[in-house]
Scaffold this motif. Structure first.
Motif, PDB file in Angstrom:
ATOM      1  N   ALA A   1       0.839  -1.209   0.000  1.00 29.01           N
ATOM      2  CA  ALA A   1       0.000   0.000   0.000  1.00 29.01           C
ATOM      3  C   ALA A   1       0.869   1.252   0.000  1.00 29.01           C
ATOM      4  CB  ALA A   1      -0.915  -0.006   1.222  1.00 29.01           C
ATOM      5  N   LEU A   2       1.973   1.215   0.742  1.00 25.74           N
ATOM      6  CA  LEU A   2       2.895   2.354   0.772  1.00 25.74           C
ATOM      7  C   LEU A   2       3.430   2.642  -0.621  1.00 25.74           C
ATOM      8  CD1 LEU A   2       4.560   4.413   2.419  1.00 25.74           C
ATOM      9  CD2 LEU A   2       6.284   2.631   2.732  1.00 25.74           C
ATOM     10  N   ALA A   3       3.868   1.575  -1.310  1.00 33.27           N
ATOM     11  CA  ALA A   3       4.379   1.746  -2.670  1.00 33.27           C
ATOM     12  C   ALA A   3       3.265   2.160  -3.619  1.00 33.27           C
ATOM     13  CB  ALA A   3       5.023   0.443  -3.144  1.00 33.27           C
ATOM     14  N   GLN A   4       2.083   1.600  -3.435  1.00 31.95           N
ATOM     15  CA  GLN A   4       0.946   1.920  -4.292  1.00 31.95           C
ATOM     16  C   GLN A   4       0.587   3.397  -4.198  1.00 31.95           C
ATOM     17  OE1 GLN A   4      -2.507  -0.450  -3.431  1.00 31.95           O
ATOM     18  NE2 GLN A   4      -3.494   0.017  -5.377  1.00 31.95           N
ATOM     19  N   GLY A   5       0.644   3.952  -2.996  1.00 25.87           N
ATOM     20  CA  GLY A   5       0.362   5.371  -2.817  1.00 25.87           C
ATOM     21  C   GLY A   5       1.366   6.239  -3.537  1.00 25.87           C
ATOM     22  N   GLY A   6       2.643   5.852  -3.489  1.00 23.13           N
ATOM     23  CA  GLY A   6       3.675   6.605  -4.178  1.00 23.13           C
ATOM     24  C   GLY A   6       3.544   6.502  -5.681  1.00 23.13           C
ATOM     25  N   LEU A   7       3.212   5.285  -6.136  1.00 23.99           N
ATOM     26  CA  LEU A   7       3.108   5.079  -7.575  1.00 23.99           C
ATOM     27  C   LEU A   7       1.923   5.818  -8.170  1.00 23.99           C
ATOM     28  CD1 LEU A   7       3.916   1.271  -7.701  1.00 23.99           C
ATOM     29  CD2 LEU A   7       5.319   3.100  -8.621  1.00 23.99           C
ATOM     30  N   SER A   8       0.899   6.099  -7.354  1.00 22.86           N
ATOM     31  CA  SER A   8      -0.279   6.780  -7.875  1.00 22.86           C
ATOM     32  C   SER A   8      -0.027   8.268  -8.080  1.00 22.86           C
ATOM     33  CB  SER A   8      -1.458   6.602  -6.902  1.00 22.86           C
ATOM     34  OG  SER A   8      -1.180   7.253  -5.667  1.00 22.86           O
ATOM     35  N   MET A   9       1.058   8.767  -7.479  1.00 19.81           N
ATOM     36  CA  MET A   9       1.333  10.193  -7.581  1.00 19.81           C
ATOM     37  C   MET A   9       2.322  10.526  -8.698  1.00 19.81           C
ATOM     38  SD  MET A   9       1.565  11.390  -3.584  1.00 19.81           S
ATOM     39  CE  MET A   9       2.771  10.134  -3.120  1.00 19.81           C
ATOM     40  N   ALA A  10       3.134   9.562  -9.087  1.00 19.67           N
ATOM     41  CA  ALA A  10       4.134   9.830 -10.115  1.00 19.67           C
ATOM     42  C   ALA A  10       4.608   8.510 -10.710  1.00 19.67           C
ATOM     43  CB  ALA A  10       5.327  10.603  -9.518  1.00 19.67           C
ATOM     44  N   ASP A  11       5.429   8.623 -11.731  1.00 20.54           N
ATOM     45  CA  ASP A  11       5.972   7.420 -12.366  1.00 20.54           C
ATOM     46  C   ASP A  11       7.219   6.996 -11.605  1.00 20.54           C
ATOM     47  OD1 ASP A  11       7.388   6.591 -15.631  1.00 20.54           O
ATOM     48  OD2 ASP A  11       6.730   5.352 -13.956  1.00 20.54           O
ATOM     49  N   PHE A  12       7.068   5.917 -10.828  1.00 15.67           N
ATOM     50  CA  PHE A  12       8.184   5.445 -10.009  1.00 15.67           C
ATOM     51  C   PHE A  12       8.776   4.150 -10.569  1.00 15.67           C
ATOM     52  CE2 PHE A  12       6.873   8.583  -7.116  1.00 15.67           C
ATOM     53  CZ  PHE A  12       7.869   8.755  -6.170  1.00 15.67           C
ATOM     54  N   ALA A  13       8.711   3.985 -11.888  1.00 14.42           N
ATOM     55  CA  ALA A  13       9.230   2.762 -12.508  1.00 14.42           C
ATOM     56  C   ALA A  13      10.698   2.512 -12.155  1.00 14.42           C
ATOM     57  CB  ALA A  13       9.036   2.819 -14.024  1.00 14.42           C
TER      58      ALA A  13
END
Length: 225
Positions: free
Chosen positions: A65-77
């Motif tokens: 969930a922590l990573a999911q929240g970050g990924l929803s805000m920007a491209d963290f590929a």
């Protein structure tokens, strides 16, 4: 997109049996102490492991969930790629440790000791274990014990970028650890002797190492593509 193989984490949990027995052997003994009938031990062992695996799944869900929240805000590929590589490197280190070739992974376990020092005193409140509720609580608390195997799986959960996937990955890992710990309750000395054999440790360690190397090669190929 790189995806962590759930089966791979199950195998890691299964092959890391020697490490699991070493880390959790004390509590398994506490669950068995004073219970002469083997039949009486099994419900407690199952409840303990249910609590432990449940904690792993909770950790996976929180990290995902922590990573999911970050990924929803920007491209963290790039970050996900880096986390995936770190998880595979941890598998390589674990494989070397299980094979008896390196103790580097034990240094990572020190990172969780501050949290463990706060959790450990609560376990004593439920000992000696006589009821299912006590075994469940002890297992849930024991799931926070510093462990290189758990940390490796946790990195994979973080790299998944999803709460559901993170929980599923940690659940797969936890299920992989079950056979060794359940069998230990009934065949503790025999299992411990078997897992300490040089050939068994070498095969298990090199197998885990191979999973890590395969993941690294996949990550490099994906990055190059």
């Amino acid at each position: 997109m790189l995806e962590v193989n759930w089966l791979a984490l199950f195998v890691v949990g299964l092959l890391g049996g020697g490490h699991c027995v070493g880390m959790c052997g004390g509590i398994v003994g506490a669950l068995s102490f004073g219970l002469p009938a083997s039949r009486a031990r099994w419900p407690l062992m199952l409840a303990y492991n249910l609590g432990r695996v449940g904690s792993y799944a909770l950790v996976g869900a929180l990290l995902g969930a922590l990573a999911q929240g970050g990924l929803s805000m920007a491209d963290f590929a790039p970050l996900r790629w880096g986390l995936f590589v770190a998880a595979q490197l941890m598998l390589v280190a674990l494989g070397l440790y299980l094979a008896g070739l390196s103790a580097l992974v034990t240094r990572f376990e020190t990172l969780g000791r501050p949290v463990w020092r706060r959790v450990q005193p609560f376990i004593a409140r439920f000992l000696p274990v006589r009821r299912l509720s006590q075994a469940l609580a002890v297992g849930a608390l024991w799931g926070w014990m510093p462990c290189g195997l758990v940390y490796s799986a946790s990195l994979s959960a973080l790299a998944s970028g999803s709460a559901a996937k993170g929980a599923g990955l940690m659940l797969a890992f936890g299920l992989g650890t079950l056979p060794n710990l359940l069998l230990m309750g009934a065949f503790a000395e025999r299992l411990k002797t078997l897992l300490q054999r040089r050939a068994v440790r070498l095969v298990a360690g090199l197998s885990v190492l191979a999973l890590g190397v395969a993941g690294l090669l996949g990550a490099l190929l994906a990055h190059a593509g």
